[in-house]
Design a protein around this motif. Structure first.
Motif, short mmCIF file in Angstrom:
data_model
loop_
_atom_site.label_atom_id
_atom_site.label_comp_id
_atom_site.label_asym_id
_atom_site.label_seq_id
_atom_site.Cartn_x
_atom_site.Cartn_y
_atom_site.Cartn_z
N SER A 58 0.09 25.26 36.97
CA SER A 58 0.22 24.15 35.97
C SER A 58 -0.89 24.56 34.82
O SER A 58 -0.74 24.63 33.45
CB SER A 58 -0.23 22.75 36.14
N ALA A 59 -2.19 24.96 35.43
CA ALA A 59 -3.20 25.36 34.38
C ALA A 59 -2.65 26.76 33.57
O ALA A 59 -3.03 26.75 32.37
CB ALA A 59 -4.40 25.52 35.23
N ASN A 60 -2.10 27.62 34.45
CA ASN A 60 -1.75 28.93 33.74
C ASN A 60 -0.74 28.58 32.56
O ASN A 60 -0.98 28.96 31.40
CB ASN A 60 -0.97 29.72 34.66
N LEU A 61 0.39 27.81 32.84
CA LEU A 61 1.33 27.40 31.78
C LEU A 61 0.61 26.66 30.63
O LEU A 61 1.08 27.02 29.63
CB LEU A 61 2.44 26.67 32.49
N ALA A 62 -0.24 25.70 30.95
CA ALA A 62 -0.93 24.78 29.92
C ALA A 62 -1.60 25.80 29.00
O ALA A 62 -1.53 25.80 27.71
CB ALA A 62 -1.61 24.01 30.28
N LEU B 226 -8.41 24.25 33.33
CA LEU B 226 -8.32 25.20 32.20
C LEU B 226 -9.66 25.64 31.75
O LEU B 226 -9.68 26.89 31.37
CB LEU B 226 -7.73 24.42 30.92
N VAL B 227 -10.73 24.89 32.00
CA VAL B 227 -12.17 25.54 31.49
C VAL B 227 -12.33 26.83 32.49
O VAL B 227 -13.19 27.75 32.28
CB VAL B 227 -13.02 24.46 31.63
N THR B 228 -11.98 26.69 33.70
CA THR B 228 -12.09 27.81 34.63
C THR B 228 -11.31 29.15 34.23
O THR B 228 -11.67 30.16 34.62
CB THR B 228 -11.61 27.52 36.07
N LEU B 229 -10.26 28.90 33.26
CA LEU B 229 -9.52 30.13 32.94
C LEU B 229 -9.86 30.61 31.61
O LEU B 229 -9.69 31.63 31.17
CB LEU B 229 -8.02 29.66 32.85
N GLU C 228 -14.97 27.54 24.02
CA GLU C 228 -14.76 27.77 22.70
C GLU C 228 -13.39 28.26 22.32
O GLU C 228 -12.76 27.85 21.16
CB GLU C 228 -15.73 29.08 22.26
N THR C 229 -12.99 29.04 23.18
CA THR C 229 -11.40 29.26 23.12
C THR C 229 -10.57 28.12 22.96
O THR C 229 -9.62 28.03 22.24
CB THR C 229 -10.88 30.46 24.18
N LEU C 230 -10.89 27.26 24.20
CA LEU C 230 -10.05 25.92 24.38
C LEU C 230 -10.31 24.94 23.11
O LEU C 230 -9.28 24.39 22.64
CB LEU C 230 -10.55 25.19 25.38
N ILE C 231 -11.35 24.90 22.65
CA ILE C 231 -11.65 24.29 21.36
C ILE C 231 -10.86 24.73 20.06
O ILE C 231 -10.12 24.24 19.51
CB ILE C 231 -13.14 24.38 20.77
N ARG C 232 -10.76 26.18 20.04
CA ARG C 232 -9.86 26.81 18.97
C ARG C 232 -8.44 26.58 19.18
O ARG C 232 -7.64 26.28 18.47
CB ARG C 232 -10.28 28.14 18.69
N LEU C 233 -8.03 26.62 20.34
CA LEU C 233 -6.73 26.62 20.63
C LEU C 233 -5.95 24.99 20.75
O LEU C 233 -4.70 24.85 20.25
CB LEU C 233 -6.24 27.01 21.85
N SER C 234 -6.89 24.17 20.79
CA SER C 234 -6.65 22.79 20.99
C SER C 234 -6.76 21.90 19.57
O SER C 234 -5.89 20.91 19.39
CB SER C 234 -6.99 22.13 22.20
N ASN C 235 -7.90 22.11 19.09
CA ASN C 235 -8.28 21.50 17.80
C ASN C 235 -7.90 21.91 16.49
O ASN C 235 -8.05 23.20 16.24
CB ASN C 235 -9.81 21.12 18.09
#
Length: 142
Positions: A70-74, A9-12, A16-23
């Motif tokens: 899987s990564a794209n859908l996640a 997911l970090v490659t996509l 910072e975006t993953l933090i915002r979306l997940s936390n």
């Protein structure tokens, strides 16, 4: 075993975006691993629903195509939990589903490992009944 990992997911997306979306914390400084794992699990269940039509699931080892989907859908599911799916990720979601449909119908494959066993087929035969006696029978003239 999950088909994708946080590193995929970090490659996509930027971290910072993953933090915002997940936390869900206002001052979050790290991704929420449980939320990421839940999004990957949701993606993998969708994949298994399609791929399971052609292969035994879960897939092990995980083919690269499946890891990517899987990564794209996640990522899509992470955006969806915030009700803010960007158009590019909505289009990617639709494209990934189209690939999964083709996999489920056998139009796209990814190797022979893990193929489902096909049940033995039946052979049906039909023939006309034998006539031994009488006019036109096999024994006519004897």
């Amino acid at each position: 075993m999950a088909y994708a990992q946080l590193a995929d997911l970090v490659t996509l997306l930027p971290e910072e975006t993953l933090i915002r979306l997940s936390n869900d914390q206002d001052d979050a400084s790290a991704v929420d691993g449980a939320t990421i794992a839940a999004a990957i699990d949701q993606a993998d269940r969708v994949i298994d629903g399609y791929v399971g039509m052609q292969r035994t699931v879960p897939l092990d080892p995980v083919p690269g195509l499946i890891r990517t989907i899987s990564a794209n859908l996640a990522v899509y599911f992470l955006y969806r939990r915030r009700n803010q799916v960007p158009e590019v990720w909505d289009k990617q979601y639709q494209a990934d589903l189209a690939v999964l449909v083709k996999i489920s119908t056998g139009q796209i494959g990814f190797g022979a490992a893990g193929k489902k066993e096909e049940p033995p087929g039946q052979t049906l035969a039909a023939s006309s009944g034998k006539v031994f006696g009488g006019s036109g029978g096999l024994l006519e003239g004897f």
